[in-house]
Design a protein around this motif. Sequence first.
Motif, PDB file in Angstrom:
ATOM      1  N   VAL A  80       2.468  -4.875   1.125  1.00 55.56           N
ATOM      2  CA  VAL A  80       3.649  -4.073   0.796  1.00 55.56           C
ATOM      3  C   VAL A  80       3.251  -2.762   0.125  1.00 55.56           C
ATOM      4  O   VAL A  80       3.973  -1.762   0.217  1.00 55.56           O
ATOM      5  N   ASN A 158       9.100  -0.130   1.624  1.00 51.79           N
ATOM      6  CA  ASN A 158       9.086  -1.356   0.842  1.00 51.79           C
ATOM      7  C   ASN A 158       8.417  -1.192  -0.520  1.00 51.79           C
ATOM      8  O   ASN A 158       8.847  -1.799  -1.515  1.00 51.79           O
ATOM      9  N   ASP A 161      10.853  -0.303  -3.308  1.00 54.31           N
ATOM     10  CA  ASP A 161      12.084  -1.078  -3.457  1.00 54.31           C
ATOM     11  C   ASP A 161      12.344  -1.515  -4.886  1.00 54.31           C
ATOM     12  O   ASP A 161      13.471  -1.856  -5.239  1.00 54.31           O
ATOM     13  N   THR A 167       7.500  -6.250  -4.714  1.00 60.81           N
ATOM     14  CA  THR A 167       7.027  -4.951  -4.231  1.00 60.81           C
ATOM     15  C   THR A 167       6.233  -4.187  -5.282  1.00 60.81           C
ATOM     16  O   THR A 167       5.647  -3.150  -4.975  1.00 60.81           O
ATOM     17  N   GLY A 424      16.877  -2.826   1.851  1.00 59.80           N
ATOM     18  CA  GLY A 424      16.108  -2.129   2.873  1.00 59.80           C
ATOM     19  C   GLY A 424      16.783  -1.929   4.207  1.00 59.80           C
ATOM     20  O   GLY A 424      16.202  -1.317   5.105  1.00 59.80           O
ATOM     21  N   ASN A 463      12.492  -1.568   9.236  1.00 58.68           N
ATOM     22  CA  ASN A 463      11.928  -1.127   7.966  1.00 58.68           C
ATOM     23  C   ASN A 463      11.002  -2.223   7.433  1.00 58.68           C
ATOM     24  O   ASN A 463      11.409  -3.057   6.632  1.00 58.68           O
ATOM     25  N   GLY A 465       8.580  -4.907   5.730  1.00 61.25           N
ATOM     26  CA  GLY A 465       8.378  -5.282   4.331  1.00 61.25           C
ATOM     27  C   GLY A 465       8.820  -6.701   4.065  1.00 61.25           C
ATOM     28  O   GLY A 465       9.016  -7.512   4.970  1.00 61.25           O
ATOM     29  N   TRP A 467      11.937  -8.296   1.952  1.00 61.12           N
ATOM     30  CA  TRP A 467      13.191  -7.766   1.424  1.00 61.12           C
ATOM     31  C   TRP A 467      14.080  -8.874   0.873  1.00 61.12           C
ATOM     32  O   TRP A 467      14.352  -9.864   1.569  1.00 61.12           O
ATOM     33  N   THR A 492       2.272  -9.712   0.155  1.00 60.56           N
ATOM     34  CA  THR A 492       2.345  -9.038  -1.143  1.00 60.56           C
ATOM     35  C   THR A 492       1.286  -9.592  -2.086  1.00 60.56           C
ATOM     36  O   THR A 492       1.043 -10.801  -2.107  1.00 60.56           O
TER      37      THR A 492
END
Length: 505
Positions: A80, A158, A161, A167, A424, A463, A465, A467, A492
Amino acid sequence: MPSRRSPVLRVLVGIAVAIAVGAGALAWSSTLLGEYSVMDMGGAAVDVSGVPSGHAAHTEHSGRSGLSADPAQPGGAVSVTTLTADPDRPADVHAELVARQQTVDVPGGRSLEGYTVNGTSPGPVIRARQGELVEVVFVNESVAAGATLHWHGIDVPNSADGVAGITQDAVPTGGRYTYRFVATDAGTYWYHSHQVSHEQVEGGLLGAVVIDPAEPSAATDADIVALLHVYGGQHTLNGRVGDEQVAADPGSTVRVRIINSDQGTAAVWSAAPFRVLATDGHEVNSPSDVEGRKLLIPAGGRADVAAQAPQQGAVRLQVGGARGILIGDPTVTAPPSAQPTETLDLLSYGDPAPLGIDVSSPARVYDYVISRRFGIINGRPGNFWTINGKLFPDVPMFHVSEGDVVVMKIVNDSNDVHPMHLHGHHVVVLSRDGVAASGSPWWVDSLEVHPHESYEIAFVADNPGIWADHCHTLLHAVDGLIAHVMYDGVTTPFTINGDAGNRPE
């Protein structure tokens, strides 16, 4: 003689026994987590489309932050931390926001202990033009538990965020973090902490964001922000207890950007006609006059409404029940009007228009069923929220691939209202309780789902990532009403409940 406490003790013992029996019957397992990663939560949600993954609809993505393998990650996964705005592009808008834990002054009301941004709550309005790159340096001067900034409703990369433990790490006292994102979509948004959010948001660590369209609109003559928040039981408008006066020439139109940062639903109405211009940053196609009805804005949601100043005097736009905006002659007051009993139905408001995505054969179809049952979360026994029958942290994870068209059916099988917020992305409402949408495309990021209602929504996975997809009644999120949309191949390095002190809810 038996003690008066005996009946109470018997009831408590009975409850304890019932919980113990129920725990065995439901095969409870302790969820005393300690440090954990969102990557280890639950399992993949069941795709109920019946279509093999990769054999259904994809769409061209917006190019916000396309995936590319990070050689430093196992198996070439994407962290991320690499999902950022163009690092070589200079910023068009700069701001520094300093968070403090201190007394919040509430003009017209009483002060209380909470949080400020640059010395006030709400914090300063961040304003940009569509297409500009925004850079915000966030400084935590004195928030003891750490803090972050989440850009509510803005489809940021991301890494920007602002969700502690997913994140980024929470910014400790004396620390700073830089957020960078392109203001892609014009509209009304807000920022708030996503670290111990149920305390820090209620305590005032928040502010408004306005992204003006690339081409100025001639539809309105003035433009104001109306941020609603409750400070210790005090209902405020832009941080003040009391009405707000907006001087406007007779016949002129004022765009009022209403942001509901409260934990409950905000009602908006007026004795005079008004129009709903936008919901959650997306313009309504062909809005018509609203008369004799109220508009409901969910917790976390926004709505832009247009009100016209009368030829004489002022018109009152009632926002959030106790608060009013008087538009017109600033020397004249206008009394409140009774709240209408009928609610504007955004499912049929405005005129239809193309969605811009093909929802006829989605790549993924998921159920998101909200209920509750007794269980244990972080060692706390209680009546907690479930998603698809699962208690946190064993809630389903909604896996997507970049470019997927995703359809999700949200079912509220409980007696509480849930304002559901997907980070997101924006979602378009396809139907409610089986009735198809017939008005302007209703795009939202915060959707209020009433008890025993069901909504079918769709979005494009454009988008990349990890979320959050959670209830914005923040105490509900604390009690387990939070899942995640996870892009395949994204990971992550951040954890929750570890040494960094990350506690996103």
